[in-house]
Design a protein around this motif. Structure first.
Motif, PDB file in Angstrom:
ATOM      1  N   VAL A  47      12.176 -11.599 -15.684  1.00  0.00           N
ATOM      2  CA  VAL A  47      11.977 -11.435 -14.237  1.00  0.00           C
ATOM      3  C   VAL A  47      10.653 -12.078 -13.848  1.00  0.00           C
ATOM      4  O   VAL A  47       9.598 -11.713 -14.379  1.00  0.00           O
ATOM      5  CB  VAL A  47      11.963  -9.936 -13.861  1.00  0.00           C
ATOM      6  N   ILE A  51       4.905  -6.762  -9.770  1.00  0.00           N
ATOM      7  CA  ILE A  51       5.697  -5.603  -9.371  1.00  0.00           C
ATOM      8  C   ILE A  51       4.876  -4.705  -8.458  1.00  0.00           C
ATOM      9  O   ILE A  51       3.743  -4.328  -8.791  1.00  0.00           O
ATOM     10  CB  ILE A  51       6.172  -4.812 -10.611  1.00  0.00           C
ATOM     11  N   LYS A  75       1.908  -8.839 -16.294  1.00  0.00           N
ATOM     12  CA  LYS A  75       2.203  -8.785 -14.865  1.00  0.00           C
ATOM     13  C   LYS A  75       1.210  -7.865 -14.152  1.00  0.00           C
ATOM     14  O   LYS A  75       0.746  -6.874 -14.721  1.00  0.00           O
ATOM     15  CB  LYS A  75       3.622  -8.251 -14.621  1.00  0.00           C
ATOM     16  N   ASN A 118       8.586  -8.562  -6.668  1.00  0.00           N
ATOM     17  CA  ASN A 118       9.445  -7.448  -7.064  1.00  0.00           C
ATOM     18  C   ASN A 118       8.923  -6.152  -6.455  1.00  0.00           C
ATOM     19  O   ASN A 118       7.747  -5.803  -6.648  1.00  0.00           O
ATOM     20  CB  ASN A 118       9.482  -7.317  -8.587  1.00  0.00           C
ATOM     21  N   SER A 154      11.522 -10.713  -1.297  1.00  0.00           N
ATOM     22  CA  SER A 154      11.348 -10.105  -2.616  1.00  0.00           C
ATOM     23  C   SER A 154      12.668  -9.534  -3.128  1.00  0.00           C
ATOM     24  O   SER A 154      13.637  -9.422  -2.377  1.00  0.00           O
ATOM     25  CB  SER A 154      10.320  -8.970  -2.534  1.00  0.00           C
ATOM     26  N   ARG A 155      12.697  -9.183  -4.404  1.00  0.00           N
ATOM     27  CA  ARG A 155      13.760  -8.310  -4.900  1.00  0.00           C
ATOM     28  C   ARG A 155      13.335  -6.881  -4.572  1.00  0.00           C
ATOM     29  O   ARG A 155      12.189  -6.513  -4.784  1.00  0.00           O
ATOM     30  CB  ARG A 155      13.921  -8.437  -6.420  1.00  0.00           C
ATOM     31  N   GLY A 209      18.773  -7.059  -4.358  1.00  0.00           N
ATOM     32  CA  GLY A 209      18.296  -5.700  -4.630  1.00  0.00           C
ATOM     33  C   GLY A 209      19.342  -4.835  -5.269  1.00  0.00           C
ATOM     34  O   GLY A 209      20.433  -5.279  -5.649  1.00  0.00           O
ATOM     35  N   LEU A 261      15.759  -4.872 -11.657  1.00  0.00           N
ATOM     36  CA  LEU A 261      15.168  -6.090 -11.095  1.00  0.00           C
ATOM     37  C   LEU A 261      15.860  -7.330 -11.656  1.00  0.00           C
ATOM     38  O   LEU A 261      16.048  -8.323 -10.945  1.00  0.00           O
ATOM     39  CB  LEU A 261      13.673  -6.134 -11.385  1.00  0.00           C
ATOM     40  N   ARG A 262      16.234  -7.286 -12.916  1.00  0.00           N
ATOM     41  CA  ARG A 262      16.947  -8.417 -13.520  1.00  0.00           C
ATOM     42  C   ARG A 262      18.407  -8.455 -13.076  1.00  0.00           C
ATOM     43  O   ARG A 262      19.052  -9.513 -13.130  1.00  0.00           O
ATOM     44  CB  ARG A 262      16.870  -8.351 -15.047  1.00  0.00           C
ATOM     45  N   ALA A 264      19.574  -7.488  -9.987  1.00  0.00           N
ATOM     46  CA  ALA A 264      19.690  -7.381  -8.537  1.00  0.00           C
ATOM     47  C   ALA A 264      20.853  -8.240  -8.044  1.00  0.00           C
ATOM     48  O   ALA A 264      21.191  -9.269  -8.636  1.00  0.00           O
ATOM     49  CB  ALA A 264      18.382  -7.819  -7.880  1.00  0.00           C
TER      50      ALA A 264
END
Length: 356
Positions: A47, A51, A75, A118, A154-155, A209, A261-262, A264
């Motif tokens: 991803v 975050i 991250k 994210n 964003s996600r 999402g 998140l991966r 979505a």
């Protein structure tokens, strides 16, 4: 924004054969909750971007943020809340999480938040919902609209609840993601509203999402098992009218939220998350009573329906939770038996009229 200290990732990922026999104290609990699985580490590596955890001050927020940082130490993980709880900000920063104070009902304040790829949306209002229904709807519906517009690029994984479903037969395997939403009570209705707003803006802006429909995360300080064990320890009766539940270890729930998140989708789509079993409240009380050396006092008769979800879609994506029901029962009985800290927030899982 505070600058995060350096953080060393865990020595090894969490495995089901490496679980402790007991959880000694709050520090050990937080460390266990924030220890990532290999699957989470691998998924977050796929991803792009940092975050942002909105509503990090809630019961699960510190676990989600801490787990994200441990799984992806390179991250930036930014936790956003009003930070009214003393010491919360410092404990998050100690794990390398940046913190920002923000009222998510304030459009200007939300607009000033950093652009992040994210977003985990965890803000909401349940407890005391009936006492100020206007605030409940503002937090659960208006705030999601503010956030969905601000982070359209964003996600967004938005925490929801299994309470958006109607009651379903206890022998039917639970409500699936396609089950029509028709829940009792204004709290649950406002949660449907939260989902509708995220869905609307996701379709409007092409925002990827997931709507994370979670049933009953388990932490030593709160949750269905804690509620039952605490009543047994206090000699209070346990009402089994709402006779069946789904539960999941909070660390597993937080890991699945981050892994969403991966996974979505565009537009956003719901996913049910909980443990795979439909559990009898009476049987849980008996199991905890045996561990506590007490006979639970049972009242009521099991209803034919309950708030239950079918989690097969999540199981296909994420596999089985690392922590099963037996360790959760062992840990809960030990924790409550030693009179360890509680958040003092009952789940009110017994409620059938939707009034919290």
């Amino acid at each position: 924004m505070t600058a995060p200290p350096s953080v060393t990732p865990p020595v090894a990922p969490l495995l089901d054969d490496g679980l402790p026999a007991r959880i000694a104290d709050l520090a050990a609990l937080d460390d266990l909750l924030c220890r990532p699985t290999r699957a989470l580490i691998d998924d977050l590596a796929q991803v792009d971007g940092d975050i942002l955890v909105l509503g990090v001050g809630g019961k699960m927020g510190p676990t989600v943020a801490g787990l994200a940082k441990a799984a992806a130490p390179a991250k930036r993980v930014i936790g956003v809340a009003r930070f009214s709880e003393p010491g919360l900000r410092e404990s998050l920063e100690a794990r390398g999480i940046e913190t920002l104070a923000c009222d998510l009902l304030d459009e200007a304040a939300v607009a000033a938040l950093p652009e992040v790829a994210n977003v985990i949306f965890m803000a909401g209002r349940k407890f005391g919902a009936e006492g100020d229904l206007a605030l409940t709807w503002a937090m659960n519906v208006y705030s999601p609209a503010v956030v969905a517009r601000r982070f359209a690029r964003s996600r967004i994984v938005a925490f929801s609840t299994g309470c958006v479903y109607p009651f379903v037969p206890v022998d039917g395997g639970g409500a699936g993601e396609a089950t029509p939403l028709d829940p009792p009570g204004e709290y649950a209705q406002s949660c449907v509203g939260r989902e509708r707003l995220f869905s609307y803006f996701s379709a409007l802006h092409g925002t990827p999402g997931r709507l994370f429909r979670l049933n009953y995360a388990i932490d030593m300080r709160y949750g269905v098992l804690h509620d039952i064990a605490a009543k047994i320890a206090a000699g209070q009766p346990i009402d089994v009218t709402m006779g069946h539940v789904n539960v999941i270890w909070q660390g597993d729930a937080a890991a699945q939220a981050l892994r969403c998140l991966r996974h979505a989708t565009t537009p956003t789509s719901p996913i049910n998350v909980s443990g795979p079993e439909t559990l009898s409240v009476r049987s849980l009380a008996e199991a905890l009573g045996q561990r506590l050396g007490r006979v639970p006092a049972i009242t009521g008769q099991e209803a034919a329906t309950a708030w239950l979800t079918d989690t097969r879609a999540a199981q296909e994506l994420f596999g089985q939770p690392v922590v099963g029901i037996e360790p959760m029962l062992d840990w809960t009985a030990d924790w409550v038996g030693r009179a360890m800290p509680s958040l003092g927030k009952a789940t009110k899982f017994e409620v059938r009229d939707g009034r919290y």
